[in-house]
Design a protein around this motif. Structure first.
Motif, PDB file in Angstrom:
ATOM      1  N   THR A 173      -3.479   6.090   0.953  1.00 20.39           N
ATOM      2  CA  THR A 173      -4.877   5.602   1.246  1.00 20.39           C
ATOM      3  C   THR A 173      -5.550   7.034   1.339  1.00 20.39           C
ATOM      4  O   THR A 173      -5.215   8.084   1.832  1.00 20.39           O
ATOM      5  N   ARG A 174      -6.800   7.428   0.593  1.00 26.70           N
ATOM      6  CA  ARG A 174      -7.453   8.336   0.276  1.00 26.70           C
ATOM      7  C   ARG A 174      -8.939   8.563   1.084  1.00 26.70           C
ATOM      8  O   ARG A 174      -9.571   7.375   0.758  1.00 26.70           O
ATOM      9  N   TYR A 175      -9.322   9.096   2.059  1.00 30.67           N
ATOM     10  CA  TYR A 175     -10.712   9.207   2.668  1.00 30.67           C
ATOM     11  C   TYR A 175     -11.427  10.373   2.522  1.00 30.67           C
ATOM     12  O   TYR A 175     -10.839  11.412   2.620  1.00 30.67           O
ATOM     13  N   GLU A 194     -15.568  -2.917  -5.234  1.00 27.40           N
ATOM     14  CA  GLU A 194     -14.786  -1.872  -5.463  1.00 27.40           C
ATOM     15  C   GLU A 194     -14.110  -1.985  -7.009  1.00 27.40           C
ATOM     16  O   GLU A 194     -14.540  -2.982  -7.549  1.00 27.40           O
ATOM     17  N   ILE A 214     -13.267   4.854   0.771  1.00 27.63           N
ATOM     18  CA  ILE A 214     -11.953   4.844   1.084  1.00 27.63           C
ATOM     19  C   ILE A 214     -11.215   4.193  -0.274  1.00 27.63           C
ATOM     20  O   ILE A 214     -11.573   3.241  -0.831  1.00 27.63           O
ATOM     21  N   ASP A 215     -10.314   4.979  -0.781  1.00 27.13           N
ATOM     22  CA  ASP A 215      -9.526   4.543  -2.065  1.00 27.13           C
ATOM     23  C   ASP A 215      -8.028   4.025  -1.628  1.00 27.13           C
ATOM     24  O   ASP A 215      -7.448   4.842  -0.822  1.00 27.13           O
ATOM     25  N   ARG A 216      -7.539   3.210  -2.186  1.00 26.87           N
ATOM     26  CA  ARG A 216      -6.017   2.803  -1.922  1.00 26.87           C
ATOM     27  C   ARG A 216      -5.328   2.508  -3.178  1.00 26.87           C
ATOM     28  O   ARG A 216      -5.716   2.214  -4.095  1.00 26.87           O
ATOM     29  N   ILE A 225      -5.305  12.511   1.596  1.00 21.84           N
ATOM     30  CA  ILE A 225      -4.606  11.282   1.438  1.00 21.84           C
ATOM     31  C   ILE A 225      -3.676  11.209   2.498  1.00 21.84           C
ATOM     32  O   ILE A 225      -2.737  12.240   2.949  1.00 21.84           O
ATOM     33  N   GLU A 226      -3.677   9.802   3.119  1.00 24.11           N
ATOM     34  CA  GLU A 226      -2.554   9.489   3.945  1.00 24.11           C
ATOM     35  C   GLU A 226      -1.703   8.596   3.422  1.00 24.11           C
ATOM     36  O   GLU A 226      -1.969   7.472   2.981  1.00 24.11           O
ATOM     37  N   GLU A 245     -10.424   1.739  -5.869  1.00 28.73           N
ATOM     38  CA  GLU A 245     -11.532   2.592  -5.420  1.00 28.73           C
ATOM     39  C   GLU A 245     -12.769   2.049  -4.600  1.00 28.73           C
ATOM     40  O   GLU A 245     -13.173   0.872  -4.949  1.00 28.73           O
ATOM     41  N   GLY A 246     -12.744   2.497  -3.378  1.00 28.31           N
ATOM     42  CA  GLY A 246     -13.839   1.848  -2.686  1.00 28.31           C
ATOM     43  C   GLY A 246     -15.292   2.136  -3.226  1.00 28.31           C
ATOM     44  O   GLY A 246     -15.400   3.010  -4.056  1.00 28.31           O
ATOM     45  N   LYS A 298       0.828  -1.324   0.053  1.00 33.55           N
ATOM     46  CA  LYS A 298       0.103  -0.085   0.258  1.00 33.55           C
ATOM     47  C   LYS A 298       0.831   1.326  -0.152  1.00 33.55           C
ATOM     48  O   LYS A 298       1.671   1.389   0.832  1.00 33.55           O
TER      49      LYS A 298
END
Length: 86
Positions: A7-9, A47, A24-26, A68-69, A38-39, A4
């Motif tokens: 991650t985008r929240y 997804e 939540i997208d990763r 984004i984290e 894409e969540g 990973k």
């Protein structure tokens, strides 16, 4: 193996039900390829996986940085015995 990267929240709002859905997208790396997973936009949906180039990964990271984290990577220490000539 999947790594990973970030991650985008964020949330999507449905005006009909007046409900906010967390999404939540990763961004991940598998081997030498990158994928955005894409969540689901709504409960019950699946997804969506999209292949990205390295350039697209950097663009995605810069789009909305406040959402984004980024993953933090730490190198493992190398345990080697060093022998010196005496």
């Amino acid at each position: 193996m999947e790594i990973k990267i970030a991650t985008r929240y964020y949330a999507d709002y449905c005006p009909l039900t007046k409900t906010e859905y967390p999404i939540i997208d990763r961004m991940v790396r598998r081997g030498r390829q990158f994928f955005l997973i894409e969540g689901p936009a709504r409960p019950g949906e699946s997804e969506i996986e999209k292949r990205y180039t390295l350039r697209q990964v950097f663009e995605w990271l810069q789009e909305l940085p406040e959402q984004i984290e980024r993953a933090v990577f730490q190198a493992r220490p190398i345990n080697r015995r060093v022998q010196f000539d005496q």
